[in-house]
Write a protein that holds these residues in place. Structure first.
Motif, short mmCIF file in Angstrom:
data_model
loop_
_atom_site.label_atom_id
_atom_site.label_comp_id
_atom_site.label_asym_id
_atom_site.label_seq_id
_atom_site.Cartn_x
_atom_site.Cartn_y
_atom_site.Cartn_z
N LEU A 27 39.34 44.12 29.29
CA LEU A 27 39.90 44.69 30.52
C LEU A 27 41.41 44.48 30.62
CD1 LEU A 27 37.48 43.76 33.44
CD2 LEU A 27 37.85 45.98 32.39
N ASP A 28 41.94 43.61 29.73
CA ASP A 28 43.33 43.20 29.86
C ASP A 28 44.27 44.30 29.36
OD1 ASP A 28 45.62 41.78 30.17
OD2 ASP A 28 45.08 40.12 28.86
N GLN A 29 44.19 45.47 29.97
CA GLN A 29 45.04 46.59 29.57
C GLN A 29 45.60 47.23 30.83
OE1 GLN A 29 43.31 49.31 26.64
NE2 GLN A 29 41.47 48.07 26.78
N PHE A 30 46.88 47.42 30.86
CA PHE A 30 47.51 47.95 32.06
C PHE A 30 47.02 49.37 32.37
CE2 PHE A 30 51.38 49.39 34.46
CZ PHE A 30 51.13 48.60 35.57
N LEU B 208 43.18 42.33 39.37
CA LEU B 208 42.15 43.37 39.30
C LEU B 208 40.98 42.94 38.41
CD1 LEU B 208 44.27 46.63 39.34
CD2 LEU B 208 42.98 45.58 41.19
N ILE B 209 41.25 42.10 37.40
CA ILE B 209 40.12 41.61 36.60
C ILE B 209 39.24 40.69 37.46
CG2 ILE B 209 39.46 40.14 34.66
CD1 ILE B 209 41.70 41.34 33.05
N ILE C 143 35.40 34.87 34.36
CA ILE C 143 34.18 35.23 33.63
C ILE C 143 32.99 34.35 34.05
CG2 ILE C 143 33.12 35.62 31.38
CD1 ILE C 143 35.97 35.81 30.24
N MET D 146 44.07 49.84 34.65
CA MET D 146 44.22 49.49 36.06
C MET D 146 44.50 50.73 36.92
SD MET D 146 43.42 46.53 35.85
CE MET D 146 42.99 45.69 34.33
N PHE E 103 33.95 28.86 26.78
CA PHE E 103 35.22 29.44 26.37
C PHE E 103 36.37 28.88 27.21
CE2 PHE E 103 38.30 33.04 26.67
CZ PHE E 103 38.74 32.98 25.36
N GLN F 137 53.31 43.18 36.49
CA GLN F 137 52.27 43.86 35.73
C GLN F 137 51.15 42.90 35.34
OE1 GLN F 137 53.84 46.80 33.18
NE2 GLN F 137 52.24 46.58 31.66
N TYR G 80 40.82 32.73 33.01
CA TYR G 80 39.54 33.06 32.37
C TYR G 80 38.34 32.59 33.19
CZ TYR G 80 41.69 34.58 27.96
OH TYR G 80 42.38 35.25 27.02
N ILE H 261 47.16 42.95 36.64
CA ILE H 261 45.99 42.98 35.75
C ILE H 261 45.04 41.83 36.08
CG2 ILE H 261 45.23 42.71 33.36
CD1 ILE H 261 47.75 44.16 32.48
N THR I 22 33.83 47.12 30.34
CA THR I 22 33.87 45.90 29.51
C THR I 22 32.71 45.86 28.54
OG1 THR I 22 32.92 44.82 31.43
CG2 THR I 22 35.12 44.14 30.81
N LEU J 95 35.04 40.02 26.87
CA LEU J 95 34.76 40.48 28.23
C LEU J 95 36.01 40.43 29.08
CD1 LEU J 95 31.29 39.05 29.19
CD2 LEU J 95 31.94 41.41 28.80
N PHE J 96 36.92 39.56 28.72
CA PHE J 96 38.17 39.47 29.47
C PHE J 96 39.24 40.36 28.83
CE2 PHE J 96 42.07 37.84 31.11
CZ PHE J 96 41.75 37.43 32.39
N THR J 97 39.44 40.18 27.52
CA THR J 97 40.51 40.92 26.85
C THR J 97 40.23 42.42 26.86
OG1 THR J 97 39.44 40.45 24.76
CG2 THR J 97 41.28 39.06 25.36
N SER K 61 32.40 36.38 25.09
CA SER K 61 32.99 36.03 26.38
C SER K 61 34.48 36.33 26.41
CB SER K 61 32.72 34.56 26.71
OG SER K 61 33.07 33.77 25.60
N GLN K 62 35.14 36.12 25.27
CA GLN K 62 36.57 36.42 25.23
C GLN K 62 36.81 37.92 25.36
OE1 GLN K 62 38.49 35.44 21.59
NE2 GLN K 62 40.52 35.82 22.41
N LEU L 204 28.46 31.24 28.12
CA LEU L 204 29.45 31.46 27.06
C LEU L 204 30.86 31.39 27.64
CD1 LEU L 204 27.92 34.45 25.04
CD2 LEU L 204 28.11 32.07 24.31
N GLY L 205 31.03 31.99 28.82
CA GLY L 205 32.34 32.01 29.46
C GLY L 205 32.81 30.61 29.81
N MET M 36 34.38 49.23 35.95
CA MET M 36 35.02 48.29 35.04
C MET M 36 33.98 47.41 34.34
SD MET M 36 38.34 47.47 37.34
CE MET M 36 39.47 46.54 36.34
N TYR M 37 32.85 47.18 34.99
CA TYR M 37 31.79 46.41 34.35
C TYR M 37 31.18 47.21 33.20
CZ TYR M 37 28.34 42.77 33.91
OH TYR M 37 27.58 41.73 33.42
N LYS N 140 35.33 41.30 38.32
CA LYS N 140 34.24 40.36 38.03
C LYS N 140 33.44 40.01 39.29
CE LYS N 140 35.31 40.12 33.67
NZ LYS N 140 34.58 41.06 32.81
#
Lengths: 212, 431
Positions: free
Chosen positions: B53-56, A83-84, A165, B59, A140, A76, A162, A80, B285, B49-51, B46-47, A136-137, B281-282, A88
């Motif tokens: 999407l971080d959801q099952f 796909l992220i 990003i 998907m 981070f 899982q 990460y 994720i 986010t 932007l990632f978190t 920035s965080q 920013l990314g 997805m863009y 991107k």
């Protein structure tokens, strides 16, 4: 990007006589971008499917000999992350194919000259936003790297994950600038034709407006 | 209402009006606001932007889009139209009725409206015109029935609503089934009445053997319905897993069973599906960032309080939702509208005792209406492109259908049982 002047195809075939280093680099970048998104989507599908099969196979005593050695706890999480990354990089590819749409009903009513102004403004805004996010990314990522955080299941260093990003956003910024340069050279904006992309049927009149 | 909400609203509208991508506009509003008007560190962006999407659950979107791409390319649509024609072809306006039925079938395996319009329309529109149907009628029927794509589950728009309001996607899917069948039935009834009055052609009645053959041919495509719903409601897998199974199933059916898709074409299908998913997805986010901004400024909560203070009742609120979405749907596409507005509507709905699942279905049907309403009616554009018809004409073609969809919308809005009956039955939860 939505279109102002109607046009159909996103990419022109490369018709240059001699491939320069720059054009070779660009071609390689295009291939990498397309390869990553298609591959990651395919791999994510297969991994998730395998984990479902494994879950049910584990319930059958006769198969325990085979299933007990394998664990799919990480499936899982990996799905994720794949796909992220796909999302991107796909967002950058989307700038090239003109799939990112906006509200253009008002701009379309303006004169050609004003439309041009708004197109340039929109593309610059896109480049600006993605550049800020890339920056920013990146900071981070450096921060996370110092903390040494790892992912819960795969125990991968989070800073690598990460990286999607800053890398994705830089590429997207590059694509916005590329489209802008091409537009200033008088080439049409890329526009995503729904029917063509979705089915391969030849319907050049179908222009992308927005989507579900 | 505080001044901050005014600033955010004005910024958003101003940026959207320039025609820049909706996702970029949302992101820029957040950056500008955080930079100039707030103490929240910009770094949080920035965080998120990632978190974000971080959801099952999220998907499920790329997987369902991939499944839909395989089904559209892989000859499933063509077999579904043959089945539709075999079943209802012999009534007045047989081909038009078949188009509606085929859209309903295809909607049950695909999660997108314009994809349904393309898949079914590219086959049925030419057939209808060949039989002498007016273009206007054909385009209206196809654009409207294509809307079933997001109402009959699986539905991308419902997944987006589920993720942005933390509602159960399984319950949303279940809630869409009865309204979806109702909408399909009403569309078929109206088509039949119009066809009878105008004497549209009928097809010869298909024999039982022919219906059986058409069914057997399309059974692999339709089998996906069993896989998805049997899987989700039988507790075999989650909606996201169901989506991944659908994608693989779609691949196997198109490439190895129907053989309408060559193995060498698969990378292109993957790329197109990835392109579409990434775009969505863009937006997601950036919309999640935007709703984070709204929440941190307490805007939805304040708005909810303000609406309650005005003494609005549930039905007045729903009417307001209907009207607001009708106008929003004229300018923006469904995913963005849901992502921006659902988190704002939700607290109000909860205070007024409106079920979030019901609100979701109301929003989805409202989106369908938006897709056949100019100036930004995506289904209309796609259908008119397929029929090579001008936009002004297309607008006229859709007008009567807008009334039909509005009627169903009002019915579903004010009779919550239509959407809530089935999920209550399946999940056996009161309220």
């Amino acid at each position: 990007m939505r279109l102002i002047a109607p046009c159909q195809t996103a990419r022109k075939p490369h018709t240059r006589m001699r491939p320069t280093t720059v054009s070779r680099f660009k071609a390689a970048l295009d291939h990498l971008e397309e390869g990553v998104i298609a591959l990651f989507l395919a791999v994510a599908t297969l991994i998730l499917f395998a984990s479902i099969v494994h879950r049910y196979a584990s319930g059958i005593p006769a198969l325990w000999e085979y299933t007990q050695h394998v664990s799919f706890n990480w499936a899982q999480e990996l799905t994720i992350y794949l796909l992220i990354w796909m999302a991107k990089f796909g967002a950058a590819y989307g700038v090239r194919t003109g799939i990112h749409v906006g509200v253009d009903v008002l701009v379309r009513k303006l004169s050609q000259a004003w439309q041009r102004v708004f197109v340039i403004f929109s593309l610059l805004s896109g480049a600006f936003f993605t550049a800020v996010i890339a920056w920013l990314g990146a900071s981070f990522v450096l921060q996370v790297r110092q903390l040494g955080q790892v992912s819960p299941d795969l125990e991968l260093p989070m800073w690598i994950i990460y990286l999607a990003i800053p890398l994705g956003s830089s590429l997207m910024c590059f694509r916005f600038l590329e489209v802008l340069v091409n537009y200033l050279k008088g080439r049409p904006l890329p526009s995503h034709s729904y029917a063509e992309i979705e089915t391969g049927v030849d319907t050049p009149d179908v222009e992308m407006k927005s989507r579900a | 209402m505080s001044g901050n909400s005014g600033i955010i609203l004005i910024l958003l509208v101003a940026l959207l009006m320039t025609g820049m991508p909706i996702s970029i506009a949302l992101g820029l509003v957040v950056l500008t606001f955080l930079f100039f008007f707030s103490n929240i560190p910009v770094e949080i962006v920035s965080q998120r932007l990632f978190t974000g999407l971080d959801q099952f659950a999220l998907m499920a979107i790329p997987f369902f889009i991939l499944a839909g791409a395989f089904l559209t390319h892989g000859g499933v649509a063509a077999r579904i139209t043959r089945l539709g024609t075999a079943i209802v072809g012999h009534f007045s306006g047989g081909l038009a009725l078949s188009a509606v039925l085929s859209c309903a079938f295809f909607a049950a395996v695909s999660g997108s409206s314009p994809a349904t319009v393309v898949a079914i329309g590219s086959i049925m529109l030419p057939a209808m015109m060949q039989q002498g149907y007016p273009k206007k009628f054909g385009v209206g029927v196809i654009a409207t029935s294509g809307g079933l794509g997001i109402l009959i589950p699986p539905s991308i728009v419902m997944i987006i609503y589920g993720v942005s309001t933390s509602s159960s996607i399984g319950q949303l899917f279940a809630a869409g089934i009865v309204p979806g069948i109702l909408m399909a039935a009403v569309l078929m009834l109206v088509t039949w009445i119009v066809a009878k009055k105008r004497n549209y052609p009928t097809l010869p009645r298909a024999s039982l053997a022919e219906v059986w053959t058409a069914f057997r041919e399309s059974v692999w495509g339709l089998g996906l319905i069993v896989v998805v719903f049997g899987g989700i409601y039988g507790g075999v897998f989650t909606p996201t897993e169901a989506a991944a199974v659908s994608a693989l199933y779609g691949f196997v059916v198109s490439v190895f069973i129907y053989k309408d898709l060559k193995l060498s074409e698969v990378p292109r299908v993957l790329k197109d599906a990835a392109n579409m998913s990434a775009m969505l997805m863009y937006i997601i986010t950036n919309a999640i960032l935007f709703s984070f901004l709204l929440t941190s400024e307490n805007i939805p909560q304040n708005l909810a309080q303000w609406i309650i203070d005005q003494g609005l009742t549930a039905w007045m609120f729903l009417l307001l939702v209907n009207i607001l979405l009708f106008f929003a749907g004229d300018f923006m596409e469904p995913s963005s509208i849901i992502l921006i507005l659902a988190p704002i509507f939700l607290p109000v709905a909860q205070q007024l005792g409106v079920d979030p699942i019901h609100l979701g279905i109301v929003m989805v049907i409202n989106m369908e209406l938006g897709m056949i309403t100019p100036p930004v009616g995506l289904n209309l554009y796609v259908a008119s492109g397929l029929a090579r018809m001008g936009l002004t004409e297309t607008t006229i073609a859709a007008a009567p259908w807008i009334l039909v969809v509005t009627a169903v919308l009002l019915l579903v809005t004010y009779v919550p049982e239509i959407s809530l009956w089935l999920p209550r039955l399946i999940y056996a939860t009161p309220g």
